[in-house]
Write a protein that holds these residues in place. Structure first.
Motif, PDB file in Angstrom:
ATOM      1  N   TYR A 181      14.493  11.928   0.114  1.00 50.02           N
ATOM      2  CA  TYR A 181      14.540  13.023  -0.851  1.00 50.02           C
ATOM      3  C   TYR A 181      14.505  14.350  -0.099  1.00 50.02           C
ATOM      4  CZ  TYR A 181      13.540  15.946  -4.887  1.00 50.02           C
ATOM      5  OH  TYR A 181      13.606  16.917  -5.863  1.00 50.02           O
ATOM      6  N   ASP A 182      15.434  15.219  -0.411  1.00 53.87           N
ATOM      7  CA  ASP A 182      15.537  16.552   0.179  1.00 53.87           C
ATOM      8  C   ASP A 182      14.845  17.530  -0.767  1.00 53.87           C
ATOM      9  OD1 ASP A 182      16.252  19.042   1.088  1.00 53.87           O
ATOM     10  OD2 ASP A 182      18.375  18.572   1.366  1.00 53.87           O
ATOM     11  N   ASP A 183      13.556  17.838  -0.480  1.00 57.63           N
ATOM     12  CA  ASP A 183      12.773  18.713  -1.360  1.00 57.63           C
ATOM     13  C   ASP A 183      13.389  20.097  -1.492  1.00 57.63           C
ATOM     14  OD1 ASP A 183      10.152  17.558  -2.394  1.00 57.63           O
ATOM     15  OD2 ASP A 183      10.045  16.941  -0.312  1.00 57.63           O
ATOM     16  N   ALA A 184      13.944  20.615  -0.394  1.00 53.55           N
ATOM     17  CA  ALA A 184      14.473  21.986  -0.395  1.00 53.55           C
ATOM     18  C   ALA A 184      15.643  22.140  -1.353  1.00 53.55           C
ATOM     19  CB  ALA A 184      14.881  22.379   1.022  1.00 53.55           C
ATOM     20  N   ASN A 185      16.488  21.099  -1.449  1.00 53.99           N
ATOM     21  CA  ASN A 185      17.685  21.184  -2.287  1.00 53.99           C
ATOM     22  C   ASN A 185      17.624  20.332  -3.555  1.00 53.99           C
ATOM     23  OD1 ASN A 185      19.429  22.881  -0.485  1.00 53.99           O
ATOM     24  ND2 ASN A 185      19.053  21.183   0.929  1.00 53.99           N
ATOM     25  N   GLY A 186      16.600  19.508  -3.669  1.00 50.61           N
ATOM     26  CA  GLY A 186      16.478  18.656  -4.853  1.00 50.61           C
ATOM     27  C   GLY A 186      17.495  17.524  -4.876  1.00 50.61           C
ATOM     28  N   PHE A 187      17.841  17.007  -3.696  1.00 59.00           N
ATOM     29  CA  PHE A 187      18.828  15.940  -3.604  1.00 59.00           C
ATOM     30  C   PHE A 187      18.159  14.607  -3.253  1.00 59.00           C
ATOM     31  CE2 PHE A 187      22.119  19.206  -1.895  1.00 59.00           C
ATOM     32  CZ  PHE A 187      22.334  19.670  -3.193  1.00 59.00           C
ATOM     33  N   ILE A 188      18.569  13.545  -3.935  1.00 63.48           N
ATOM     34  CA  ILE A 188      18.225  12.194  -3.506  1.00 63.48           C
ATOM     35  C   ILE A 188      19.251  11.765  -2.464  1.00 63.48           C
ATOM     36  CG2 ILE A 188      18.015   9.765  -4.192  1.00 63.48           C
ATOM     37  CD1 ILE A 188      17.189  10.627  -6.913  1.00 63.48           C
ATOM     38  N   LEU A 224       0.838  -1.197   0.000  1.00 63.91           N
ATOM     39  CA  LEU A 224       0.000   0.000   0.000  1.00 63.91           C
ATOM     40  C   LEU A 224       0.875   1.249   0.000  1.00 63.91           C
ATOM     41  CD1 LEU A 224      -2.792  -0.775   2.640  1.00 63.91           C
ATOM     42  CD2 LEU A 224      -2.884  -1.093   0.159  1.00 63.91           C
ATOM     43  N   LEU A 225       0.461   2.250  -0.778  1.00 63.83           N
ATOM     44  CA  LEU A 225       1.100   3.554  -0.789  1.00 63.83           C
ATOM     45  C   LEU A 225       0.009   4.614  -0.737  1.00 63.83           C
ATOM     46  CD1 LEU A 225       3.591   2.916  -3.737  1.00 63.83           C
ATOM     47  CD2 LEU A 225       4.215   3.025  -1.328  1.00 63.83           C
ATOM     48  N   ARG A 226       0.383   5.851  -0.426  1.00 65.45           N
ATOM     49  CA  ARG A 226      -0.548   6.971  -0.467  1.00 65.45           C
ATOM     50  C   ARG A 226       0.088   8.066  -1.286  1.00 65.45           C
ATOM     51  NH1 ARG A 226      -0.948   8.535   4.896  1.00 65.45           N
ATOM     52  NH2 ARG A 226       0.708  10.045   4.506  1.00 65.45           N
ATOM     53  N   ASN A 227      -0.610   8.563  -2.300  1.00 64.70           N
ATOM     54  CA  ASN A 227      -0.003   9.592  -3.149  1.00 64.70           C
ATOM     55  C   ASN A 227      -0.253  10.990  -2.587  1.00 64.70           C
ATOM     56  OD1 ASN A 227      -2.611  10.349  -3.929  1.00 64.70           O
ATOM     57  ND2 ASN A 227      -2.493   9.334  -5.915  1.00 64.70           N
ATOM     58  N   PHE A 233       4.001   8.384 -11.272  1.00 64.57           N
ATOM     59  CA  PHE A 233       2.664   7.805 -11.402  1.00 64.57           C
ATOM     60  C   PHE A 233       1.882   8.416 -12.555  1.00 64.57           C
ATOM     61  CE2 PHE A 233       3.567   6.345  -7.126  1.00 64.57           C
ATOM     62  CZ  PHE A 233       2.952   5.096  -7.102  1.00 64.57           C
ATOM     63  N   GLU A 234       2.025   9.720 -12.786  1.00 61.70           N
ATOM     64  CA  GLU A 234       1.257  10.365 -13.847  1.00 61.70           C
ATOM     65  C   GLU A 234       1.684   9.869 -15.228  1.00 61.70           C
ATOM     66  OE1 GLU A 234       1.367  14.580 -13.501  1.00 61.70           O
ATOM     67  OE2 GLU A 234       0.314  14.615 -11.568  1.00 61.70           O
ATOM     68  N   ARG A 235       2.988   9.658 -15.405  1.00 62.55           N
ATOM     69  CA  ARG A 235       3.489   9.195 -16.704  1.00 62.55           C
ATOM     70  C   ARG A 235       3.598   7.681 -16.798  1.00 62.55           C
ATOM     71  NH1 ARG A 235       8.615  13.410 -17.240  1.00 62.55           N
ATOM     72  NH2 ARG A 235       7.397  15.347 -17.192  1.00 62.55           N
ATOM     73  N   MET A 242       7.865   9.335  -1.156  1.00 68.13           N
ATOM     74  CA  MET A 242       7.092  10.030  -2.183  1.00 68.13           C
ATOM     75  C   MET A 242       7.247  11.533  -2.009  1.00 68.13           C
ATOM     76  SD  MET A 242       3.070   9.649  -3.220  1.00 68.13           S
ATOM     77  CE  MET A 242       3.327   7.983  -3.801  1.00 68.13           C
ATOM     78  N   ASP A 243       7.586  12.240  -3.085  1.00 67.13           N
ATOM     79  CA  ASP A 243       7.758  13.686  -2.986  1.00 67.13           C
ATOM     80  C   ASP A 243       6.434  14.412  -3.208  1.00 67.13           C
ATOM     81  OD1 ASP A 243       7.280  13.833  -5.734  1.00 67.13           O
ATOM     82  OD2 ASP A 243       9.367  14.216  -6.278  1.00 67.13           O
ATOM     83  N   SER A 244       6.473  15.745  -3.160  1.00 65.58           N
ATOM     84  CA  SER A 244       5.256  16.544  -3.237  1.00 65.58           C
ATOM     85  C   SER A 244       4.577  16.474  -4.602  1.00 65.58           C
ATOM     86  CB  SER A 244       5.566  18.001  -2.893  1.00 65.58           C
ATOM     87  OG  SER A 244       6.573  18.513  -3.754  1.00 65.58           O
ATOM     88  N   SER A 245       5.303  16.037  -5.639  1.00 61.51           N
ATOM     89  CA  SER A 245       4.707  15.918  -6.972  1.00 61.51           C
ATOM     90  C   SER A 245       4.119  14.538  -7.224  1.00 61.51           C
ATOM     91  CB  SER A 245       5.768  16.224  -8.047  1.00 61.51           C
ATOM     92  OG  SER A 245       6.720  15.190  -8.103  1.00 61.51           O
ATOM     93  N   GLY A 246       4.330  13.622  -6.283  1.00 55.43           N
ATOM     94  CA  GLY A 246       3.763  12.285  -6.432  1.00 55.43           C
ATOM     95  C   GLY A 246       4.715  11.253  -6.987  1.00 55.43           C
ATOM     96  N   GLN A 247       5.958  11.617  -7.241  1.00 58.63           N
ATOM     97  CA  GLN A 247       6.935  10.624  -7.675  1.00 58.63           C
ATOM     98  C   GLN A 247       7.423   9.842  -6.462  1.00 58.63           C
ATOM     99  OE1 GLN A 247       9.314  12.161 -11.499  1.00 58.63           O
ATOM    100  NE2 GLN A 247       9.931  13.183  -9.630  1.00 58.63           N
ATOM    101  N   ILE A 248       7.739   8.551  -6.647  1.00 61.23           N
ATOM    102  CA  ILE A 248       8.294   7.802  -5.531  1.00 61.23           C
ATOM    103  C   ILE A 248       9.748   7.434  -5.821  1.00 61.23           C
ATOM    104  CG2 ILE A 248       6.057   6.864  -4.845  1.00 61.23           C
ATOM    105  CD1 ILE A 248       7.022   4.147  -5.867  1.00 61.23           C
ATOM    106  N   TYR A 249      10.529   7.456  -4.755  1.00 55.40           N
ATOM    107  CA  TYR A 249      11.945   7.130  -4.783  1.00 55.40           C
ATOM    108  C   TYR A 249      12.108   5.831  -3.999  1.00 55.40           C
ATOM    109  CZ  TYR A 249      12.237  12.036  -6.106  1.00 55.40           C
ATOM    110  OH  TYR A 249      12.063  13.237  -6.747  1.00 55.40           O
TER     111      TYR A 249
END
Length: 209
Positions: A160-167, A54-57, A127-129, A101-108
């Motif tokens: 994932y570091d949203d502020a800096n865009g780092f994995i 199970l995941l939550r987007n 998920f969108e693509r 999962m980041d704020s755009s819905g991609q999962i790492y």
């Protein structure tokens, strides 16, 4: 009270969604919906065979993952939509121990790639693509860096570091199984190593404040 074996669970919109398996019927899975306030069971949905995770987007929808597809469930109406994977293009996040999962819905997550130098590697699923990008260590590190400097044996955690865009890639050493580290990697405009942290232990989950 659950009468089947719990496999996974996730909260959304005041409800708890519990994936269960009928131990007496092979591959039969159900989704029990529980009201978080009253603790009462609202309904139970038959999810068919081989549900695994199970995941939550980012829209609070519940995602039920299978090997060949995933089901997206509206947490209120319980309406379902289905996304099928093409043969050989399955994202492979079913067995991932750590998923972010980041704020755009991609999962790492960490993905198994048998042909890679290091078999467990970082990956991103959109998920969108309905598309997966896999990052092989040999594509952004030299052989000497992988084998000597960082001694990478397997990916064990993803953040994932949203502020800096780092994995953030947690890894286990190849020759010292009780030791590991974390690589900070920038993904835009190019996927490249920023720095790393050497650790006494092996990271299993990474949380970013």
């Amino acid at each position: 009270m659950l009468d089947k074996k719990p496999v996974d669970m996730i909260p959304s919109t005041g409800r708890l969604f519990v994936l269960t398996a009928n131990e007496y019927v092979d591959n039969a899975y159900y989704l029990t919906v529980i009201d978080e306030e009253s603790k009462g069971q609202l309904t139970e949905l038959d999810m068919g065979n081989d549900a695994a995770k199970l995941l939550r987007n980012h829209s609070n929808q519940v995602i039920v993952a299978y090997r060949e597809l995933h089901t997206t469930l509206d947490p209120v109406s319980l309406d379902k939509t289905y996304t099928m994977y093409g043969k050989g293009t399955e994202p492979g996040f079913l067995t991932a121990k750590d998923v972010y999962m980041d704020s755009s819905g991609q999962i790492y997550y960490q993905k198994t790639e048998s042909s890679a130098v290091v078999n467990t590697v970082p990956a991103i699923y959109n998920f969108e693509r309905n598309s997966t990008v896999v990052y092989l260590f040999e594509n952004f590190l030299t052989e000497s860096e992988m084998d000597v400097k960082y001694n990478i044996g397997a990916t064990t955690a993803i953040g994932y570091d949203d502020a800096n865009g780092f994995i953030l890639i947690g890894y286990q050493n190849k020759n010292q199984l009780q030791h590991g580290g974390i690589l900070r990697v920038g993904i835009t405009p190019d996927f490249k190593l920023i720095d790393y942290i050497d650790l006494e232990g092996v990271p299993q989950s990474i949380f970013v404040k």
